[in-house]
Write a protein that holds these residues in place. Structure first.
Motif, PDB file in Angstrom:
ATOM      1  N   UNK A 286      -8.279   5.300   6.725  1.00 48.95           N
ATOM      2  CA  UNK A 286      -9.680   5.379   7.141  1.00 48.95           C
ATOM      3  C   UNK A 286      -9.833   5.418   8.650  1.00 48.95           C
ATOM      4  N   UNK A 287      -8.870   4.847   9.367  1.00 53.15           N
ATOM      5  CA  UNK A 287      -8.983   4.831  10.822  1.00 53.15           C
ATOM      6  C   UNK A 287      -7.953   3.925  11.454  1.00 53.15           C
ATOM      7  N   UNK A 288      -8.086   3.775  12.762  1.00 54.17           N
ATOM      8  CA  UNK A 288      -7.148   2.935  13.513  1.00 54.17           C
ATOM      9  C   UNK A 288      -6.023   3.770  14.101  1.00 54.17           C
ATOM     10  N   UNK A 289      -5.447   3.272  15.190  1.00 59.17           N
ATOM     11  CA  UNK A 289      -4.302   3.938  15.822  1.00 59.17           C
ATOM     12  C   UNK A 289      -3.075   3.126  15.488  1.00 59.17           C
TER      13      UNK A 289
ATOM     14  N   UNK B 125       0.833  -1.204   0.000  1.00 58.50           N
ATOM     15  CA  UNK B 125       0.000   0.000   0.000  1.00 58.50           C
ATOM     16  C   UNK B 125       0.864   1.249   0.000  1.00 58.50           C
ATOM     17  N   UNK B 126       0.576   2.143  -0.945  1.00 58.00           N
ATOM     18  CA  UNK B 126       1.146   3.482  -0.911  1.00 58.00           C
ATOM     19  C   UNK B 126       0.062   4.352  -0.288  1.00 58.00           C
ATOM     20  N   UNK B 127       0.165   4.528   1.032  1.00 61.73           N
ATOM     21  CA  UNK B 127      -0.868   5.265   1.761  1.00 61.73           C
ATOM     22  C   UNK B 127      -0.499   6.745   1.701  1.00 61.73           C
ATOM     23  N   UNK B 128      -1.362   7.503   1.023  1.00 61.72           N
ATOM     24  CA  UNK B 128      -1.080   8.918   0.764  1.00 61.72           C
ATOM     25  C   UNK B 128      -1.973   9.764   1.663  1.00 61.72           C
ATOM     26  N   UNK B 129      -1.336  10.654   2.418  1.00 62.15           N
ATOM     27  CA  UNK B 129      -2.096  11.574   3.268  1.00 62.15           C
ATOM     28  C   UNK B 129      -1.344  12.899   3.329  1.00 62.15           C
ATOM     29  N   UNK B 130      -2.035  13.995   3.050  1.00 65.46           N
ATOM     30  CA  UNK B 130      -1.416  15.330   3.074  1.00 65.46           C
ATOM     31  C   UNK B 130      -0.143  15.361   2.241  1.00 65.46           C
ATOM     32  N   UNK B 131      -0.181  14.738   1.073  1.00 64.89           N
ATOM     33  CA  UNK B 131       0.955  14.720   0.136  1.00 64.89           C
ATOM     34  C   UNK B 131       2.160  13.955   0.676  1.00 64.89           C
TER      35      UNK B 131
ATOM     36  N   UNK C 228      -3.042  -6.082  10.242  1.00 64.22           N
ATOM     37  CA  UNK C 228      -2.143  -6.942  11.044  1.00 64.22           C
ATOM     38  C   UNK C 228      -0.819  -6.251  11.381  1.00 64.22           C
ATOM     39  N   UNK C 229      -0.254  -5.552  10.418  1.00 62.80           N
ATOM     40  CA  UNK C 229       1.101  -4.997  10.614  1.00 62.80           C
ATOM     41  C   UNK C 229       1.095  -3.653  11.328  1.00 62.80           C
ATOM     42  N   UNK C 230       0.077  -2.844  11.075  1.00 59.23           N
ATOM     43  CA  UNK C 230       0.100  -1.450  11.539  1.00 59.23           C
ATOM     44  C   UNK C 230      -1.137  -1.063  12.342  1.00 59.23           C
ATOM     45  N   UNK C 231      -2.107  -1.971  12.433  1.00 56.97           N
ATOM     46  CA  UNK C 231      -3.379  -1.678  13.107  1.00 56.97           C
ATOM     47  C   UNK C 231      -4.127  -0.507  12.461  1.00 56.97           C
ATOM     48  N   UNK C 232      -3.955  -0.348  11.160  1.00 54.39           N
ATOM     49  CA  UNK C 232      -4.636   0.740  10.460  1.00 54.39           C
ATOM     50  C   UNK C 232      -5.683   0.173   9.499  1.00 54.39           C
ATOM     51  N   UNK C 233      -6.724   0.974   9.284  1.00 49.55           N
ATOM     52  CA  UNK C 233      -7.753   0.637   8.289  1.00 49.55           C
ATOM     53  C   UNK C 233      -7.551   1.551   7.091  1.00 49.55           C
ATOM     54  N   UNK C 234      -7.533   0.962   5.921  1.00 47.16           N
ATOM     55  CA  UNK C 234      -7.332   1.759   4.714  1.00 47.16           C
ATOM     56  C   UNK C 234      -8.462   1.530   3.722  1.00 47.16           C
ATOM     57  N   UNK C 235      -8.532   2.454   2.779  1.00 50.60           N
ATOM     58  CA  UNK C 235      -9.438   2.295   1.635  1.00 50.60           C
ATOM     59  C   UNK C 235      -8.559   2.304   0.390  1.00 50.60           C
ATOM     60  N   UNK C 236      -8.752   1.333  -0.475  1.00 49.90           N
ATOM     61  CA  UNK C 236      -7.942   1.264  -1.695  1.00 49.90           C
ATOM     62  C   UNK C 236      -8.521   2.224  -2.729  1.00 49.90           C
ATOM     63  N   UNK C 237      -7.655   3.012  -3.351  1.00 53.82           N
ATOM     64  CA  UNK C 237      -8.088   4.014  -4.329  1.00 53.82           C
ATOM     65  C   UNK C 237      -7.892   3.497  -5.753  1.00 53.82           C
ATOM     66  N   UNK C 238      -6.736   2.967  -6.047  1.00 50.61           N
ATOM     67  CA  UNK C 238      -6.456   2.448  -7.398  1.00 50.61           C
ATOM     68  C   UNK C 238      -5.228   1.561  -7.372  1.00 50.61           C
ATOM     69  N   UNK C 239      -5.083   0.772  -8.440  1.00 44.51           N
ATOM     70  CA  UNK C 239      -3.918  -0.110  -8.569  1.00 44.51           C
ATOM     71  C   UNK C 239      -2.839   0.580  -9.394  1.00 44.51           C
ATOM     72  N   UNK C 240      -1.596   0.315  -9.062  1.00 44.63           N
ATOM     73  CA  UNK C 240      -0.466   0.730  -9.891  1.00 44.63           C
ATOM     74  C   UNK C 240       0.110  -0.511 -10.581  1.00 44.63           C
ATOM     75  N   UNK C 241       0.970  -0.320 -11.590  1.00 46.90           N
ATOM     76  CA  UNK C 241       1.496  -1.490 -12.304  1.00 46.90           C
ATOM     77  C   UNK C 241       2.323  -2.414 -11.395  1.00 46.90           C
ATOM     78  N   UNK C 242       2.150  -3.707 -11.649  1.00 48.39           N
ATOM     79  CA  UNK C 242       2.855  -4.753 -10.889  1.00 48.39           C
ATOM     80  C   UNK C 242       4.325  -4.781 -11.301  1.00 48.39           C
ATOM     81  N   UNK C 243       5.193  -5.028 -10.347  1.00 52.67           N
ATOM     82  CA  UNK C 243       6.615  -5.198 -10.670  1.00 52.67           C
ATOM     83  C   UNK C 243       7.083  -6.580 -10.230  1.00 52.67           C
TER      84      UNK C 243
END
Ligand SMILES: Nc1nc2c([nH]c(=O)n2[C@H]2C[C@H](O)[C@@H](COP(=O)(O)OP(=O)(O)OP(=O)(O)O)O2)c(=O)[nH]1
Length: 137
Positions: A91-94, A10-16, A56-71
């Motif tokens: 989306x949430x979680x601490x 996940x590339x989690x983008x927030x505030x640039x 599991x890894x970060x205790x965060x909830x995310x929403x997927x926006x789009x896919x990028x190309x597979x490498x």
């Protein structure tokens, strides 16, 4: 080529800024930077895998926006990783670090300065180009 493992991230983008995670010293690819995620389990879609792994890894909830190309990257030690990246929003979680040594929120133009796992390098390049084309035109 040996058989590959499919890994979502996940590339989690927030505030640039993008959440970057450093692997710990006792993991494969010790101390390398990566985007959080993990291996797809039997019967899972890549999207389901990613939501599960980020919880599991970060205790965060995310929403997927789009896919990028597979490498697909051959680490040369019998390990071929098919890395499946997605752009995501928080989306949430601490935040609780369960596996990684540390995380950093990096500005897009600073992303290249980290010591990335090899499979991530083209993904970082592609993302920076995509972001700059889209937001800094
Ligand atoms: N999550 C994640 N894994 C990555 C990235 N880049 C990259 O080469 N990988 C590799 C590291 C691991 O070999 C594999 C992901 O496996 P994992 O995180 O679920 O499990 P693991 O550390 O126990 O790995 P392993 O020793 O079992 O291979 O993909 C990335 O950006 N994110």
């Amino acid at each position: 080529m040996p058989s590959s493992i499919q890994v979502t991230c996940a590339l989690i983008l927030q505030d640039q800024k993008v959440l970057c995670a450093q692997r710990s010293g006792n993991m494969a690819l010790p101390w390398k930077w990566e985007f959080p995620g993990g291996k797809i389990e039997k019967g899972e879609t890549p999207e389901q895998c990613l939501l599960r792994e980020i919880k599991e890894e970060l205790n965060l909830d995310i929403e997927i926006v789009m896919a990028f190309p597979v490498n697909k990257h051959d680490y040369g030690n019998g390990k071929v990783v098919e890395l499946i990246p997605f752009l995501a929003k928080l989306r949430g979680g601490d935040l609780i670090l369960k596996e990684h040594t540390q995380i950093l929120w990096k500005g897009v133009e600073e992303l290249r300065s980290l010591d990335w796992a090899e499979a991530d390098i083209p993904i970082v390049e592609g993302f920076v180009t995509w972001f700059l084309d889209r937001f800094q035109a």
